[in-house]
Motif scaffolding. Structure first.
Motif, PDB file in Angstrom:
ATOM      1  N   ALA A 188     -11.243  42.894  23.550  1.00 32.18           N
ATOM      2  CA  ALA A 188     -10.799  43.483  22.287  1.00 32.18           C
ATOM      3  C   ALA A 188      -9.356  43.080  21.997  1.00 32.18           C
ATOM      4  CB  ALA A 188     -10.929  45.006  22.345  1.00 32.18           C
ATOM      5  N   ASP A 189      -8.520  43.108  23.030  1.00 35.61           N
ATOM      6  CA  ASP A 189      -7.120  42.697  22.861  1.00 35.61           C
ATOM      7  C   ASP A 189      -7.043  41.222  22.495  1.00 35.61           C
ATOM      8  OD1 ASP A 189      -6.317  45.237  23.477  1.00 35.61           O
ATOM      9  OD2 ASP A 189      -5.792  44.784  25.564  1.00 35.61           O
ATOM     10  N   ASP A 190      -7.918  40.422  23.116  1.00 28.29           N
ATOM     11  CA  ASP A 190      -7.947  38.999  22.809  1.00 28.29           C
ATOM     12  C   ASP A 190      -8.278  38.781  21.340  1.00 28.29           C
ATOM     13  OD1 ASP A 190      -7.828  36.290  23.183  1.00 28.29           O
ATOM     14  OD2 ASP A 190      -9.866  36.115  23.943  1.00 28.29           O
ATOM     15  N   PHE A 191      -9.247  39.534  20.830  1.00 27.59           N
ATOM     16  CA  PHE A 191      -9.602  39.408  19.419  1.00 27.59           C
ATOM     17  C   PHE A 191      -8.420  39.786  18.535  1.00 27.59           C
ATOM     18  CE2 PHE A 191     -11.097  40.913  15.345  1.00 27.59           C
ATOM     19  CZ  PHE A 191     -11.993  39.930  14.970  1.00 27.59           C
ATOM     20  N   GLU A 192      -7.728  40.861  18.891  1.00 25.09           N
ATOM     21  CA  GLU A 192      -6.614  41.325  18.061  1.00 25.09           C
ATOM     22  C   GLU A 192      -5.513  40.282  17.960  1.00 25.09           C
ATOM     23  OE1 GLU A 192      -6.508  43.965  16.098  1.00 25.09           O
ATOM     24  OE2 GLU A 192      -8.597  44.226  16.715  1.00 25.09           O
ATOM     25  N   THR A 193      -5.343  39.463  18.978  1.00 23.90           N
ATOM     26  CA  THR A 193      -4.316  38.417  18.888  1.00 23.90           C
ATOM     27  C   THR A 193      -4.682  37.385  17.822  1.00 23.90           C
ATOM     28  OG1 THR A 193      -5.340  37.014  20.591  1.00 23.90           O
ATOM     29  CG2 THR A 193      -3.756  38.677  21.332  1.00 23.90           C
ATOM     30  N   HIS A 194      -5.970  37.251  17.560  1.00 25.92           N
ATOM     31  CA  HIS A 194      -6.424  36.275  16.565  1.00 25.92           C
ATOM     32  C   HIS A 194      -6.600  36.881  15.173  1.00 25.92           C
ATOM     33  CE1 HIS A 194      -7.137  33.196  19.599  1.00 25.92           C
ATOM     34  NE2 HIS A 194      -7.803  34.076  20.316  1.00 25.92           N
ATOM     35  N   ARG A 195      -6.602  38.215  15.080  1.00 23.00           N
ATOM     36  CA  ARG A 195      -6.934  38.867  13.813  1.00 23.00           C
ATOM     37  C   ARG A 195      -6.044  38.412  12.642  1.00 23.00           C
ATOM     38  NH1 ARG A 195      -9.744  43.449  12.112  1.00 23.00           N
ATOM     39  NH2 ARG A 195     -10.164  44.125  14.250  1.00 23.00           N
TER      40      ARG A 195
END
Length: 296
Positions: free
Chosen positions: A6-13
């Motif tokens: 989830a944190d990984d996705f947030e870096t790309h959001r």
């Protein structure tokens, strides 16, 4: 999805939102697209996703292509002129806008021009111009040949070619001109407003049939001034607060009443005079920018 994923996705959001917004011209649709990408990412075989950023960019691009196919039909039925949704950019929502080229790439003027493109042409253009993808990378995203992508890019550049008056004023000059417009409007100074408009100025209003707005572009300085005189008369009571804000990389005028965003007005200037005005008053299109301003 695990916390780390989830944190990984947030870096790309933020990057994904910027891609979707440039593709769609709609902040609301861009948010929905990014959320759809999140759901797909959460259900993916992550062991097979070697480069999450590239994988997500491909997912978002293809989701946008699907949305654009249906959006075109909806826009043909749209009440009055269609304009993109404005986004406040002083908070970095669309990434760093440090150069004139970066600011121009997210302007409402360019987003309007991108409507000339087919969905695939738009994808190639955005990936190349805004995100510096190589043609080989674009070919991988769109599952097309590299030669085809090059051809689509050349065609897109030609179709987006704009009149020579586009994007001429420096940021500081544009901000000063918008401030001058605001001062003249507050004082009801029609002579001052007249001096800011070119003889061929065009005013576009996007109300979407939700609020009162001109259904056709208003062309020519005299007609625009008469239209403005009517607007100023309706807001003479002073219950509307006007301010200058950075919208889509450029100085723009925002109007609010009771903390509700009523309109966002963007301007194109050439040699010190305004040649194009785009006013978004459709309340549905102001929700995103309204939330942004509420956080300031």
């Amino acid at each position: 999805m695990t916390t780390s994923l989830a944190d990984d996705f947030e870096t790309h959001r933020p990057r994904l939102f910027g891609l979707a917004y440039r593709m769609l011209g709609s902040a609301a649709d861009a948010e929905d697209t990014v959320q759809d990408a999140y759901l797909r990412f959460s259900g993916a075989d992550h062991a097979a996703v070697e480069r999450p950023g590239a994988w997500l960019a491909k997912v978002v691009t293809n989701l946008c292509l699907n949305r654009l196919a249906s959006a075109r039909a909806r826009r043909e039925q749209y009440a009055g002129p269609w304009l993109p949704e404005p986004v406040i950019t002083s908070d970095g929502t669309l990434g760093p806008l440090e150069s004139a080229e970066q600011r121009d790439a997210v302007s409402l003027a360019l987003l309007v021009l991108l409507e000339r493109l087919t969905p695939t042409e738009r994808a190639v253009y955005v990936l190349r111009e805004a995100f510096a993808y190589g043609h080989r990378e674009i070919a991988g995203v769109l599952e097309l040949s590299e030669a085809n992508c090059r051809q689509l890019y050349r065609r897109a550049v030609q179709r987006v070619a704009a009149p020579e008056v586009r994007f001429k004023a420096a940021p500081e000059q544009q901000a000063g001109l918008v401030e001058s417009f605001l001062t003249a409007a507050r004082e009801g100074d029609l002579a001052g407003l007249e001096s800011l408009f070119s003889a061929e100025v065009t005013w576009w209003s996007d109300g979407g049939g939700k609020v009162s707005a001109a259904r056709r572009p208003i062309e020519g300085r005299e007609k625009v001034l008469r239209f403005l005189a009517g607007l100023l008369g309706r807001h003479a009571s002073g219950d509307v607060d006007f301010a200058v804000a950075e919208v889509n990389g450029h100085a723009a005028l925002v109007a609010r009443a009771d903390d509700r965003l009523l309109s966002v007005v963007t301007f194109e200037f050439h040699e010190g005079v305004c040649t194009e005005v785009r006013a978004v008053v459709n309340p549905d299109k102001l929700e995103f920018a309204g939330r942004q301003l509420a956080r300031v």
